[in-house]
Design an enzyme around this catalytic site. Sequence first.
Site, short mmCIF file in Angstrom:
data_model
loop_
_atom_site.label_atom_id
_atom_site.label_comp_id
_atom_site.label_asym_id
_atom_site.label_seq_id
_atom_site.Cartn_x
_atom_site.Cartn_y
_atom_site.Cartn_z
N ASP A 94 -8.68 -1.52 4.57
CA ASP A 94 -8.93 -0.15 5.01
C ASP A 94 -8.67 0.90 3.93
OD1 ASP A 94 -6.22 -0.90 5.07
OD2 ASP A 94 -5.72 0.74 6.42
N ARG A 103 -12.34 -9.60 -0.71
CA ARG A 103 -11.92 -8.91 0.52
C ARG A 103 -11.49 -7.47 0.21
NH1 ARG A 103 -7.07 -6.19 2.31
NH2 ARG A 103 -6.93 -6.36 4.57
N VAL A 104 -11.94 -6.54 1.02
CA VAL A 104 -11.52 -5.15 0.91
C VAL A 104 -10.96 -4.72 2.26
CG1 VAL A 104 -12.32 -2.76 0.58
CG2 VAL A 104 -13.22 -4.59 -0.89
N THR A 117 0.82 -1.21 0.00
CA THR A 117 0.00 0.00 0.00
C THR A 117 0.85 1.26 0.00
OG1 THR A 117 -1.68 -1.14 1.27
CG2 THR A 117 -1.76 1.24 1.37
N GLY A 167 -0.75 -1.47 6.55
CA GLY A 167 -0.72 -2.63 7.43
C GLY A 167 -2.02 -3.41 7.36
C1 SD4 Z 1 -4.98 -3.66 3.28
N1 SD4 Z 1 -3.87 -1.86 4.40
O1 SD4 Z 1 -5.46 -4.04 2.22
C2 SD4 Z 1 -3.84 -2.70 3.23
C3 SD4 Z 1 -2.59 -3.49 3.09
C4 SD4 Z 1 -1.32 -2.78 3.40
O2 SD4 Z 1 0.93 -2.76 3.44
O3 SD4 Z 1 -1.28 -1.68 3.85
N2 SD4 Z 1 -0.22 -3.39 3.18
O4 SD4 Z 1 -5.36 -4.07 4.37
#
Ligand code: SD4
Length: 348
Positions: A238, A235-236, A207, A259
Site C-alpha cells: 500500500d 510485490r508492491v 514502513t 501494516g
Molecule cells: C507494505 N505496508 O509493504 C507495508 C509494510 C508495513 O510495517 O507497513 N510494514 O505492505
Amino acid sequence: MLTKSSNRRSFLRFSALAIPFTQINKLIGKPAPNKPIVVSTWDSGQIANGSAWPVLEKGGKALDAVEQAAIAIENDINCCVGLGGNPDRDGYVTLDACIMDEKANCGSVAFMERIKHPISVARKLMETTPHVFLAGVGAQQFALANGFKLESAELSPDAARTYKEWLKKAEYKPVINIEHQQSRPKEKGHGPFAPNRFDDGSFNHDTMGTIALDANGDLSGMCTTSGMGFKMRGRVGDSPIIGAGLFVDNEVGAATSSGQGEEVIRVCGTHLVVEFMRSGLSPEEACKKAVERIIKPNPERAKTFQVGFIAINKQGEVGAYSVQKGFNYTVTEKGGKGKVINAKSFFV
Ligand code: SD4
C-alpha cells in the site's frame, strides 16, 4: 432582510476591526488550529519527527518537513526502511515511497532498487513531470537521469545475516507473522529507537509514514518502505499508492498507514480515513471506522494481520487506530519533544 450593500457594509466594518484569525476562531467557538505539528507511525517516528520538526519550527513547509522525515529514516541503516531493510525472498531490497502536498500534487515510486532516497525520487517525479507513479527499472532510470546515485546491491550486515537465517527454512510463499506484527522484539542494541528486527530476521514493521500541518496551516504527507520482508519478487504494498498508504486533502486532513498493505489497498484505506474526517469524525474515530471497514468482510481473516492508521485534521488534532494491539505513533508539537502514544485497537 440584508441587502447586498448592507452585507458589504458589515463585511467592511468587520474587516476594519482587523480581528486576528485566532480571535475569530474563538468568537465562533472553534479553538485555534494546533500548528505546526508532525505525526509519524511507530516509535521510530522519533527519528522522522526529529528531522521534520526543525523545518516546521522555522515556519517551513509541511512538504519539506515530511521529505526530511523520510530522508532521516531512509538513512538509518539499522532501521527497517530504505536500503537497510529486509530483502524480498530472492534477496533484493526493493523500495516503495510516495509524497503528497497541499495542492493534491503527488509522486510515487515502487519496486525500485539501489536508490537510497526513494522519497526524493517521488518528489522529483511530482515536481518535474506530468506523471505520478513510476515503477521498477523505469523508476531507477528516472532517478539516475536526475542525479541520484546507484548504490551497491549488497545487503546491510543485519539484513544479510537475517536473510541467511530465513533461507534455512525459506518457505517460498508469502508468510505473515502476526506475533511479530503485534509485538516488539527484545532489545538488541540496533540504534536508538529501533530494536525492530527479530532473531528470524523479520521486523515488526518496515514502513514509516509521516503527516504534518505547518505554521501556514497546510498539510503534506509521505510514506516510505522496503515493504514486507521476504515478499514475492515484484510485490508492491500500500505504501506508494496514493489513497492507500497516504492521502492528503488540504481542506480536511491527512492519513497514512502501516501494516499488511494488501488489506489497506482493498479499502483504499487512507482515502477512506480522510473522507470519514470530511463527514465530521475526529481523526481517531475516522481511523477506527476505516479499521472496521477492513475487518467487516472477513473478521476471521482479520485475526491474522495488523494494520494501523494515523490521521491529522486541519485543526491539528491527531488520532490513530489499529487492527491488533501493538501499534504506536509519535507526535511532535510545541517544544519539539516527540511523544510516543499507543494506539487503541479493535482486537485487545
Ligand atoms: C507494505 N505496508 O509493504 C507495508 C509494510 C508495513 O510495517 O507497513 N510494514 O505492505
